[in-house]
Each structure stands twice: as structure tokens, then as C-alpha cells.
Design an enzyme around this catalytic site. Structure first.
Site, PDB file in Angstrom:
ATOM      1  N   GLY A   8       0.808  -1.207   0.000  1.00 39.27           N
ATOM      2  CA  GLY A   8       0.000   0.000   0.000  1.00 39.27           C
ATOM      3  C   GLY A   8       0.843   1.259   0.000  1.00 39.27           C
ATOM      4  N   TYR A  84     -13.187  -2.060 -17.877  1.00 40.16           N
ATOM      5  CA  TYR A  84     -12.664  -0.730 -17.595  1.00 40.16           C
ATOM      6  C   TYR A  84     -11.997  -0.178 -18.852  1.00 40.16           C
ATOM      7  CZ  TYR A  84     -11.320   2.738 -14.036  1.00 40.16           C
ATOM      8  OH  TYR A  84     -11.203   3.871 -13.260  1.00 40.16           O
ATOM      9  N   ASP A  93      -4.991  -2.711  -6.545  1.00 33.30           N
ATOM     10  CA  ASP A  93      -5.735  -3.086  -5.355  1.00 33.30           C
ATOM     11  C   ASP A  93      -7.228  -3.144  -5.643  1.00 33.30           C
ATOM     12  OD1 ASP A  93      -5.701  -0.322  -5.740  1.00 33.30           O
ATOM     13  OD2 ASP A  93      -5.842   0.127  -3.609  1.00 33.30           O
ATOM     14  N   THR A 117      -7.461   5.837   2.123  1.00 33.04           N
ATOM     15  CA  THR A 117      -7.167   7.241   1.853  1.00 33.04           C
ATOM     16  C   THR A 117      -8.259   7.835   0.974  1.00 33.04           C
ATOM     17  OG1 THR A 117      -4.809   6.768   1.987  1.00 33.04           O
ATOM     18  CG2 THR A 117      -5.445   8.837   0.947  1.00 33.04           C
TER      19      THR A 117
END
Length: 241
Positions: A8, A84, A93, A117
Site C-alpha cells: 500500500g 474498464y 488493489d 485514503t
């Protein structure tokens, strides 16, 4: 044994798998400690996902002990169909969490909400098609933005104190706005998905997921290891090719 490594922005999460079974997991690790643990496990196969940090160090170190080492990127074969439009900009992730949801609930429409976040929402349908989702500021980002872009509002930290809807001072009002605003966003987006697709399994992960599990009206399932479950599934899929 196989290992799945989620690197991360600050910390690393590590999962140790035997087949589909998660035998052990570690979270909140520094990159140095996570790499040392990975090498000590001496896995047969490994997969690494990183949202920003280079993975070359991981790949080179693991290749010395593992038979196969995969680094997840937009060219990695996936056990779902990815719709996508810009897969090269899609966070690894996010796609790993979507695969994790599909793995745990293979016959259901799934909405994955990662509360870190940023808050990311990702939808994968019961036919294993990934469609994308949305991104919005996370809880700490909201608090930080109020401080950064104003001259008088303080920088607040989260705490476990009860936050009332009606803040009676500036600190309380800021916390109320951040927490109740985020809860309303979560409920609203979940309801919008329900109206569009009907039945829906909502799976949450990320550091703030437990904080909101009982603060929203919708029913959600918190799976903190969702990303590493997805990484292990991607690893197994690639080993089968």
C-alpha cells in the site's frame, strides 16, 4: 505455500495460502519487514501488487526462492472480464478486491467498497464481469481538506468518541460533517446500485471499514483480507494457464 503481497501507500499486507485456504496473514508491516517475512516463508509461488511503490525489489528477491513470481499489472490475465476503459490506470488493489469478492461470492452481484485514503467503489456482476465504479475522498482526506483549504479550521484526528449529528462547537461540527457525510454517501451509493441491479452483496475493506460497519443503514460485510484473497485467486489462475 503461496504468498500474496499487497503493497500500500504506507504499509504492506501479506497473506500465506495453501491452495484457497488462508493460513496466516499479516498487516501494517513496513516494506522491509514484509520482505523479510516473505523470504523466511520460502513460498513456492508469489504475487505482488503495489499501488505506487516499485515492485522490482520484491520481484528480484522472491525470484531467488520461488518457482513463479507474478507482479499484478494491467496485462496480467484475470479470472474475470474487465470492461474498464483504461485498465492501465486502474489501481491493482481495486481489481484484486473485485476478484476477491467474485471468489468469495461467485454467484452474486458484488459492490466492493474500499475505505482507505480514498473510498473506491467497484462493481463486479454475477457473470464475472468487472465494470468499474467511482472514487471519492476518504474520511481523513475530508478532515485534512477542511484544514488545508481554510484559514481557521483545525486539523483533526479521528477518535472513538461518539459524534453527534448536531455539532455544538467547531471541532464537533467538522467531525459530524465528515462522518455523517461519508455515511450518507455510502448509503446513497449502495441504494443507487440496488436500484440499478437489484440484489447486491456489499463487501467492505480498508482501514475505515470497521468504523462505518454499524454507522450506515445498509448491510455490509467487512472482509479485511479481501485484496489478498483476490491476489491469491489471480495467482492460482495464472498458474493454471
Amino acid at each position: 505455500m503461496n504468498i500474496a503481497i499487497d503493497v500500500g501507500n504506507t504499509f504492506v499486507k501479506l497473506g500465506v495460502f495453501e491452495g484457497n485456504t488462508l493460513r496466516e496473514s499479516f498487516e501494517g508491516l513496513s516494506p522491509e519487514l514484509a520482505l523479510a517475512k516473505s523470504l523466511a516463508i520460502r513460498p513456492a509461488h508469489a504475487i505482488v501488487s503495489s499501488v505506487g511503490a516499485p515492485v522490482q525489489v520484491w520481484q528480484e528477491a522472491l525470484q531467488a526462492i520461488a518457482t513463479q513470481v507474478y507482479t499484478l499489472n494491467h496485462t496480467t490475465p484475470l479470472p474475470l472480464i474487465n470492461h474498464y476503459e483504461t485498465p492501465e490506470t486502474l489501481g491493482t488493489d481495486r481489481i484484486a478486491a473485485a476478484v476477491g469478492a467474485q471468489t468469495l461470492y461467485p454467484e452474486e452481484n458484488c459492490l466492493v467498497i474500499d475505505m482507505g485514503t480514498c473510498i473506491t467503489y467497484d462493481f463486479v456482476d454475477r457473470d464475472h464481469h468487472y465494470w468499474g465504479g467511482s472514487i471519492s475522498p476518504g474520511l481523513r482526506m475530508r478532515l485534512m481538506a477542511m484544514h488545508t483549504f481554510t484559514s481557521r479550521l483545525p486539523l483533526l484526528e479521528l477518535n472513538e468518541a461518539t459524534t453527534d449529528l448536531i455539532g455544538r462547537n467547531t471541532t464537533q461540527a467538522m467531525r459530524s460533517g465528515a462522518i455523517y457525510g461519508m455515511a450518507a454517501e455510502l448509503d446513497g451509493i449502495i441504494e443507487s446500485y440496488l436500484q440499478r441491479v437489484g440484489t447486491l452483496r456489499v463487501i467492505a475493506c480498508g482501514g475505515d471499514a470497521p468504523y462505518f460497519e454499524r454507522r450506515i443503514k445498509a448491510s455490509i460485510f467487512v472482509v479485511s483480507e479481501l485484496v489478498i484473497f483476490g491476489l491469491n485467486r489471480i495467482l492460482q489462475y495464472n498458474l493454471s494457464l
